[in-house]
Motif scaffolding. Structure first.
Motif, PDB file in Angstrom:
ATOM      1  N   LYS A 211       0.827  -1.210   0.000  1.00 53.10           N
ATOM      2  CA  LYS A 211       0.000   0.000   0.000  1.00 53.10           C
ATOM      3  C   LYS A 211       0.861   1.260   0.000  1.00 53.10           C
ATOM      4  CE  LYS A 211      -4.382  -1.527   1.995  1.00 53.10           C
ATOM      5  NZ  LYS A 211      -5.414  -1.267   3.029  1.00 53.10           N
ATOM      6  N   GLU A 212       1.917   1.266   0.792  1.00 49.75           N
ATOM      7  CA  GLU A 212       2.757   2.457   0.886  1.00 49.75           C
ATOM      8  C   GLU A 212       3.445   2.767  -0.444  1.00 49.75           C
ATOM      9  OE1 GLU A 212       2.805   4.618   3.118  1.00 49.75           O
ATOM     10  OE2 GLU A 212       1.748   3.584   4.734  1.00 49.75           O
ATOM     11  N   ALA A 213       3.806   1.735  -1.185  1.00 50.91           N
ATOM     12  CA  ALA A 213       4.418   1.955  -2.499  1.00 50.91           C
ATOM     13  C   ALA A 213       3.423   2.603  -3.457  1.00 50.91           C
ATOM     14  CB  ALA A 213       4.933   0.637  -3.077  1.00 50.91           C
ATOM     15  N   VAL A 214       2.156   2.239  -3.337  1.00 49.28           N
ATOM     16  CA  VAL A 214       1.118   2.889  -4.135  1.00 49.28           C
ATOM     17  C   VAL A 214       1.053   4.373  -3.811  1.00 49.28           C
ATOM     18  CG1 VAL A 214      -1.385   3.076  -4.479  1.00 49.28           C
ATOM     19  CG2 VAL A 214      -0.282   0.833  -4.493  1.00 49.28           C
ATOM     20  N   ASN A 215       1.155   4.714  -2.531  1.00 49.25           N
ATOM     21  CA  ASN A 215       1.110   6.119  -2.129  1.00 49.25           C
ATOM     22  C   ASN A 215       2.288   6.908  -2.691  1.00 49.25           C
ATOM     23  OD1 ASN A 215      -1.308   5.966  -0.699  1.00 49.25           O
ATOM     24  ND2 ASN A 215      -0.280   5.314   1.180  1.00 49.25           N
ATOM     25  N   VAL A 216       3.454   6.286  -2.755  1.00 49.64           N
ATOM     26  CA  VAL A 216       4.604   6.951  -3.373  1.00 49.64           C
ATOM     27  C   VAL A 216       4.333   7.208  -4.846  1.00 49.64           C
ATOM     28  CG1 VAL A 216       7.014   6.622  -4.094  1.00 49.64           C
ATOM     29  CG2 VAL A 216       6.339   6.145  -1.741  1.00 49.64           C
ATOM     30  N   SER A 217       3.745   6.229  -5.522  1.00 39.86           N
ATOM     31  CA  SER A 217       3.422   6.406  -6.941  1.00 39.86           C
ATOM     32  C   SER A 217       2.394   7.516  -7.141  1.00 39.86           C
ATOM     33  CB  SER A 217       2.906   5.093  -7.536  1.00 39.86           C
ATOM     34  OG  SER A 217       3.960   4.144  -7.673  1.00 39.86           O
ATOM     35  N   LEU A 218       1.413   7.602  -6.255  1.00 40.81           N
ATOM     36  CA  LEU A 218       0.424   8.679  -6.347  1.00 40.81           C
ATOM     37  C   LEU A 218       1.085  10.028  -6.145  1.00 40.81           C
ATOM     38  CD1 LEU A 218      -2.545   7.099  -4.334  1.00 40.81           C
ATOM     39  CD2 LEU A 218      -2.387   7.379  -6.816  1.00 40.81           C
ATOM     40  N   TYR A 219       2.005  10.101  -5.204  1.00 35.94           N
ATOM     41  CA  TYR A 219       2.760  11.338  -4.985  1.00 35.94           C
ATOM     42  C   TYR A 219       3.596  11.671  -6.223  1.00 35.94           C
ATOM     43  CZ  TYR A 219       6.244  14.586  -3.162  1.00 35.94           C
ATOM     44  OH  TYR A 219       7.076  15.669  -2.983  1.00 35.94           O
ATOM     45  N   ASN A 220       4.220  10.652  -6.813  1.00 35.16           N
ATOM     46  CA  ASN A 220       5.044  10.883  -8.005  1.00 35.16           C
ATOM     47  C   ASN A 220       4.207  11.384  -9.180  1.00 35.16           C
ATOM     48  OD1 ASN A 220       7.402  10.136  -6.710  1.00 35.16           O
ATOM     49  ND2 ASN A 220       7.391   8.043  -7.494  1.00 35.16           N
ATOM     50  N   LEU A 221       2.963  10.942  -9.268  1.00 35.31           N
ATOM     51  CA  LEU A 221       2.097  11.424 -10.347  1.00 35.31           C
ATOM     52  C   LEU A 221       1.954  12.940 -10.300  1.00 35.31           C
ATOM     53  CD1 LEU A 221      -0.717   8.717 -10.473  1.00 35.31           C
ATOM     54  CD2 LEU A 221       0.769   9.397 -12.374  1.00 35.31           C
ATOM     55  N   LEU A 222       1.972  13.499  -9.105  1.00 37.66           N
ATOM     56  CA  LEU A 222       1.811  14.946  -8.959  1.00 37.66           C
ATOM     57  C   LEU A 222       3.049  15.724  -9.390  1.00 37.66           C
ATOM     58  CD1 LEU A 222      -0.105  15.048  -5.558  1.00 37.66           C
ATOM     59  CD2 LEU A 222      -1.031  15.540  -7.830  1.00 37.66           C
ATOM     60  N   THR A 223       4.147  15.021  -9.694  1.00 32.94           N
ATOM     61  CA  THR A 223       5.331  15.716 -10.207  1.00 32.94           C
ATOM     62  C   THR A 223       5.208  15.980 -11.706  1.00 32.94           C
ATOM     63  OG1 THR A 223       6.594  13.679 -10.671  1.00 32.94           O
ATOM     64  CG2 THR A 223       6.768  14.617  -8.446  1.00 32.94           C
ATOM     65  N   TYR A 224       4.207  15.370 -12.356  1.00 35.17           N
ATOM     66  CA  TYR A 224       3.951  15.641 -13.765  1.00 35.17           C
ATOM     67  C   TYR A 224       3.057  16.878 -13.845  1.00 35.17           C
ATOM     68  CZ  TYR A 224       5.922  11.021 -14.522  1.00 35.17           C
ATOM     69  OH  TYR A 224       6.770   9.937 -14.549  1.00 35.17           O
ATOM     70  N   PRO A 225       3.500  17.953 -14.493  1.00 35.28           N
ATOM     71  CA  PRO A 225       2.776  19.233 -14.422  1.00 35.28           C
ATOM     72  C   PRO A 225       1.326  19.157 -14.857  1.00 35.28           C
ATOM     73  CG  PRO A 225       4.538  19.287 -16.086  1.00 35.28           C
ATOM     74  CD  PRO A 225       4.733  18.056 -15.281  1.00 35.28           C
ATOM     75  N   TRP A 226       1.024  18.366 -15.891  1.00 40.47           N
ATOM     76  CA  TRP A 226      -0.361  18.290 -16.353  1.00 40.47           C
ATOM     77  C   TRP A 226      -1.244  17.505 -15.393  1.00 40.47           C
ATOM     78  CZ3 TRP A 226       3.997  16.968 -19.100  1.00 40.47           C
ATOM     79  CH2 TRP A 226       4.354  15.604 -19.100  1.00 40.47           C
ATOM     80  N   VAL A 227      -0.650  16.593 -14.630  1.00 34.29           N
ATOM     81  CA  VAL A 227      -1.421  15.882 -13.602  1.00 34.29           C
ATOM     82  C   VAL A 227      -1.696  16.820 -12.431  1.00 34.29           C
ATOM     83  CG1 VAL A 227      -1.417  13.979 -11.939  1.00 34.29           C
ATOM     84  CG2 VAL A 227      -0.513  13.629 -14.255  1.00 34.29           C
ATOM     85  N   LYS A 228      -0.670  17.520 -11.989  1.00 36.64           N
ATOM     86  CA  LYS A 228      -0.829  18.470 -10.877  1.00 36.64           C
ATOM     87  C   LYS A 228      -1.889  19.513 -11.209  1.00 36.64           C
ATOM     88  CE  LYS A 228       1.815  21.613  -7.924  1.00 36.64           C
ATOM     89  NZ  LYS A 228       3.171  22.185  -7.645  1.00 36.64           N
ATOM     90  N   GLU A 229      -1.871  20.008 -12.446  1.00 35.95           N
ATOM     91  CA  GLU A 229      -2.852  21.010 -12.867  1.00 35.95           C
ATOM     92  C   GLU A 229      -4.263  20.419 -12.890  1.00 35.95           C
ATOM     93  OE1 GLU A 229      -3.832  23.870 -16.751  1.00 35.95           O
ATOM     94  OE2 GLU A 229      -2.077  22.560 -16.753  1.00 35.95           O
ATOM     95  N   GLY A 230      -4.388  19.199 -13.407  1.00 33.50           N
ATOM     96  CA  GLY A 230      -5.698  18.570 -13.476  1.00 33.50           C
ATOM     97  C   GLY A 230      -6.299  18.312 -12.112  1.00 33.50           C
ATOM     98  N   VAL A 231      -5.467  17.873 -11.153  1.00 35.25           N
ATOM     99  CA  VAL A 231      -5.945  17.641  -9.796  1.00 35.25           C
ATOM    100  C   VAL A 231      -6.362  18.964  -9.156  1.00 35.25           C
ATOM    101  CG1 VAL A 231      -5.270  16.891  -7.483  1.00 35.25           C
ATOM    102  CG2 VAL A 231      -4.615  15.525  -9.466  1.00 35.25           C
ATOM    103  N   ALA A 232      -5.567  19.998  -9.405  1.00 30.96           N
ATOM    104  CA  ALA A 232      -5.864  21.308  -8.812  1.00 30.96           C
ATOM    105  C   ALA A 232      -7.175  21.890  -9.327  1.00 30.96           C
ATOM    106  CB  ALA A 232      -4.710  22.278  -9.093  1.00 30.96           C
TER     107      ALA A 232
END
Length: 255
Positions: A211-232
């Motif tokens: 589970k914790e590795a999944v959380n790291v991957s979710l955090y890493n997704l937010l380092t992609y600018p278009w993902v961060k913008e979409g979530v925001a």
């Protein structure tokens, strides 16, 4: 620090964990709904019977397609005809390459529903235009071109990649050309589990790390600018999940 006494050498442990089989949302708009294929549940998929398992490898693939064509493709034109013009998936799914964990089977996902990436341990690396261009290209295309709505990272029980990550010893030589470097994407999750659960048995640490590795991957997704913008701006949702095929349980959580 937790002691791994009693386990085999790091190299042997990693090889065994990877190569040896383990023991036995938000509503979319009307316009979006209209252009998405209707979910049609297929018949359950079970392990191949012995007659199929003993079949020639190439013939097994050909017979499998023929069965799919006659029992699914030919019978569901309302699903497959729209897909001839293009795809419009709602989900982007990151799943493990483990043969026991096909998301299309376990989640009943139909053709056209999910843009899927599978790799060891369902890892999502951080944004790096040079080192992880293949993953970055898939995320960029899914978010910017296909306009997916949900990014889902799915871990699973008895994951060989997670066991390999937890078995790594700092400073030890790598056994594989790529495996160790890849699973180190989850290094921070490993350290968190070892710090917060130092006395927990190794197998239980693996379950927590899945589970914790999944959380790291979710955090890493937010380092992609278009993902961060979409979530925001609310056009994207990040979802973590773990499929426990031992007990038949599927847990989800939002990031």
């Amino acid at each position: 620090m937790f002691s791994f006494a009693g386990r085999a050498s790091t190299a042997s442990s990693i090889v065994a964990s990877l190569a040896t089989p383990a023991p036995p949302s938000k509503p979319s708009s009307p316009a979006a709904s209209a252009r998405r294929p209707r979910l049609i549940m297929s018949a359950p998929v079970f392990a191949a019977p012995s007659a199929v398992a003993s079949m020639d490898a190439v013939e097994r693939l050909k017979s499998g397609f023929e069965q799919f064509k006659t029992q699914v493709y030919d019978k569901k034109p309302e699903l497959f005809e729209p897909l001839k013009a293009g795809q419009c998936p709602r989900y982007m799914v990151f799943a493990c390459a483990d043969s026991r964990c096909c998301p299309s089977v376990t989640l009943g996902l139909q053709p056209g529903e999910a843009f899927t990436i599978r790799n060891i341990a369902a890892m999502v690396p951080p944004y790096d235009k040079n080192k992880y261009a293949g993953i970055g290209a898939a995320i960029e295309y899914a978010v910017c071109a296909l306009k997916v709505e949900v990014l889902t990272v799915i871990g699973h029980s008895r994951c060989g990649g997670i066991r390999a990550l937890l078995s790594l010893q700092d400073g030890a030589a790598d056994t594989f050309h790529f495996v160790e470097d890849w699973v180190r994407i989850g290094y921070q999750a490993k350290k968190k589990v070892q710090k917060e659960h130092p006395t927990v048995p190794f197998d239980d640490q693996c379950s927590i790390l899945e589970k914790e590795a999944v959380n790291v991957s979710l955090y890493n997704l937010l380092t992609y600018p278009w993902v961060k913008e979409g979530v925001a701006n609310g056009t994207l949702k990040l979802v973590g999940a773990r499929y426990d095929f031992v007990n038949g349980v599927f847990d989800t959580w939002e990031k």
